[in-house]
Write a protein that holds these residues in place. Structure first.
Motif, mmCIF file in Angstrom:
data_model
loop_
_atom_site.group_PDB
_atom_site.id
_atom_site.type_symbol
_atom_site.label_atom_id
_atom_site.label_comp_id
_atom_site.label_asym_id
_atom_site.label_seq_id
_atom_site.Cartn_x
_atom_site.Cartn_y
_atom_site.Cartn_z
ATOM 1 N N GLU A 121 42.418 29.590 42.774
ATOM 2 C CA GLU A 121 42.639 30.941 43.305
ATOM 3 C C GLU A 121 42.468 30.970 44.819
ATOM 4 O O GLU A 121 43.218 31.643 45.524
ATOM 5 C CB GLU A 121 41.696 31.937 42.636
ATOM 6 C CG GLU A 121 41.947 33.370 43.102
ATOM 7 C CD GLU A 121 41.208 34.409 42.272
ATOM 8 O OE1 GLU A 121 40.674 34.069 41.210
ATOM 9 O OE2 GLU A 121 41.168 35.566 42.698
ATOM 10 N N GLU A 155 57.470 25.871 36.610
ATOM 11 C CA GLU A 155 57.017 26.784 35.558
ATOM 12 C C GLU A 155 55.640 27.355 35.855
ATOM 13 O O GLU A 155 55.323 28.475 35.449
ATOM 14 C CB GLU A 155 57.017 26.070 34.202
ATOM 15 C CG GLU A 155 56.594 26.930 33.026
ATOM 16 C CD GLU A 155 57.459 28.193 32.850
ATOM 17 O OE1 GLU A 155 58.574 28.248 33.383
ATOM 18 O OE2 GLU A 155 56.980 29.121 32.177
ATOM 19 N N ILE A 172 50.582 31.124 41.539
ATOM 20 C CA ILE A 172 51.874 31.765 41.809
ATOM 21 C C ILE A 172 52.162 31.872 43.314
ATOM 22 O O ILE A 172 51.357 32.394 44.077
ATOM 23 C CB ILE A 172 51.924 33.172 41.183
ATOM 24 C CG1 ILE A 172 51.596 33.124 39.701
ATOM 25 C CG2 ILE A 172 53.292 33.821 41.424
ATOM 26 C CD1 ILE A 172 52.608 32.478 38.816
ATOM 27 N N HIS A 173 53.305 31.388 43.702
ATOM 28 C CA HIS A 173 53.774 31.417 45.095
ATOM 29 C C HIS A 173 52.848 30.634 46.030
ATOM 30 O O HIS A 173 52.551 31.080 47.144
ATOM 31 C CB HIS A 173 53.970 32.847 45.583
ATOM 32 C CG HIS A 173 55.149 33.539 44.951
ATOM 33 N ND1 HIS A 173 55.350 34.911 45.037
ATOM 34 C CD2 HIS A 173 56.186 33.060 44.230
ATOM 35 C CE1 HIS A 173 56.450 35.234 44.396
ATOM 36 N NE2 HIS A 173 56.983 34.118 43.893
ATOM 37 N N LYS A 174 52.401 29.486 45.573
ATOM 38 C CA LYS A 174 51.613 28.582 46.413
ATOM 39 C C LYS A 174 52.322 27.230 46.485
ATOM 40 O O LYS A 174 53.112 26.885 45.604
ATOM 41 C CB LYS A 174 50.189 28.428 45.861
ATOM 42 C CG LYS A 174 49.432 29.753 45.889
ATOM 43 C CD LYS A 174 48.009 29.635 45.397
ATOM 44 C CE LYS A 174 47.311 30.998 45.521
ATOM 45 N NZ LYS A 174 45.904 30.932 45.070
ATOM 46 N N LEU A 205 47.203 29.708 35.593
ATOM 47 C CA LEU A 205 48.581 30.143 35.817
ATOM 48 C C LEU A 205 48.658 31.121 36.994
ATOM 49 O O LEU A 205 49.231 30.805 38.034
ATOM 50 C CB LEU A 205 49.182 30.776 34.561
ATOM 51 C CG LEU A 205 50.648 31.201 34.719
ATOM 52 C CD1 LEU A 205 51.544 30.009 35.023
ATOM 53 C CD2 LEU A 205 51.156 31.924 33.473
ATOM 54 N N LYS A 206 48.027 32.277 36.856
ATOM 55 C CA LYS A 206 48.142 33.275 37.939
ATOM 56 C C LYS A 206 47.620 32.720 39.257
ATOM 57 O O LYS A 206 48.067 33.126 40.327
ATOM 58 C CB LYS A 206 47.394 34.548 37.575
ATOM 59 C CG LYS A 206 45.871 34.439 37.555
ATOM 60 C CD LYS A 206 45.226 35.775 37.213
ATOM 61 C CE LYS A 206 43.724 35.676 37.017
ATOM 62 N NZ LYS A 206 42.965 35.361 38.224
ATOM 63 N N GLU A 207 46.701 31.769 39.153
ATOM 64 C CA GLU A 207 46.102 31.205 40.361
ATOM 65 C C GLU A 207 47.114 30.447 41.221
ATOM 66 O O GLU A 207 46.882 30.226 42.411
ATOM 67 C CB GLU A 207 44.971 30.241 39.969
ATOM 68 C CG GLU A 207 43.777 30.915 39.268
ATOM 69 C CD GLU A 207 43.930 30.977 37.757
ATOM 70 O OE1 GLU A 207 45.079 30.934 37.266
ATOM 71 O OE2 GLU A 207 42.906 31.082 37.056
#
Lengths: 58, 191
Positions: free
Chosen positions: B70, B131, B102-104, B98-100
């Motif tokens: 995160e 994915e 996103i867009h990195k 997963l959410k950690e």
């Protein structure tokens, strides 16, 4: 959405489909074939938060 | 652009095997990252996470690894190539979040005893990164013939890797800056 860590307004920058979960009638979107999680990031501290999108009528 | 928070770019060592040469590669990349101004880094050894293997995702999530992902603006994955692909345990660890991600940004360092330097494991990673919501960069570092790149103590024997890693990290840092700006400031367009 407000940041749960620092209170700043978060930026909603992505939606991630999560396939399945048809039992979740509040969030399951048949057009997508799953639920959709909105991704929010805090510009102040970098905290990431998600919320499931409610089903939208066609 | 937010210049207050330094970029956070952890290096993930993706194998738990004994006498793993990937450790030397990971430590080398970690050391090169430490030299970059405006970057904080850490070395994450998946062997220290001890995730259960009887479930997945939230069911096995390691709180420290989740928090590190995160905080991250980009990640470096150092992966050996086992039978032409990545270690199963590395995939298991990556899949726990997963959410950690996103867009990195993500960059992959391949390690192999053979001449291809993990080229196949890097290619195998591309659909996985996509994915997971990560953005792959087009520079890689390939440690081929790794037993000749480092001595048994982990000392780098081939200085060309310094230049290659410099290029790799410059691209990764650029992507990390741009994606942080996007995550912080650019909302998703709504129809």
């Amino acid at each position: 959405m407000q940041c749960p860590s620092c209170g700043a307004t978060m930026n909603r920058h992505a939606e991630k489909p999560i396939k399945g979960h048809a039992e979740d009638t509040t969030h399951y979107d048949a057009a997508i074939g799953g639920t959709v999680a909105a991704i929010h990031t805090c510009p102040g501290c970098g905290k990431v938060a998600t919320e499931l999108e409610p089903v939208r009528s066609a | 652009m937010n210049e207050i928070r330094p970029l956070d770019i952890p290096v993930i060592l993706g194998t738990t095997r004994k006498q793993r040469m990937s450790f030397h590669a990971a430590r080398f990349v970690y050391g090169e990252l430490q030299k970059r101004r405006g970057v904080v880094t850490s070395l994450i050894d998946i062997g220290e996470l001890a995730l259960p293997v009887d479930d997945a995702g939230e069911g096995v999530k390691d709180a420290r690894f989740s928090a590190a992902m995160e905080r991250a603006d980009a990640i470096v994955i150092v992966s050996p190539e086992y039978n032409h692909s990545f270690p199963g345990l590395l995939k298991h660890v990556l899949d726990s979040c997963l959410k950690e991600y996103i867009h990195k940004a993500a960059g992959v360092v391949g390690v192999s005893a053979g001449v291809f330097g993990g080229a196949r494991v890097i290619e195998h990673f591309q659909p996985v990164l996509r994915e997971l919501g990560l953005v792959s960069i087009f520079w890689d570092v390939n440690f081929g013939g790794v037993d000749k790149v480092f001595d048994p103590g982990g000392q780098l024997l081939d200085p060309a890797y310094i230049r290659r890693t410099e290029k790799f990290l410059s691209e990764l840092i650029w992507m990390a800056k741009v994606l942080r700006y996007g995550r912080d400031n650019v909302p998703l367009d709504k129809e």
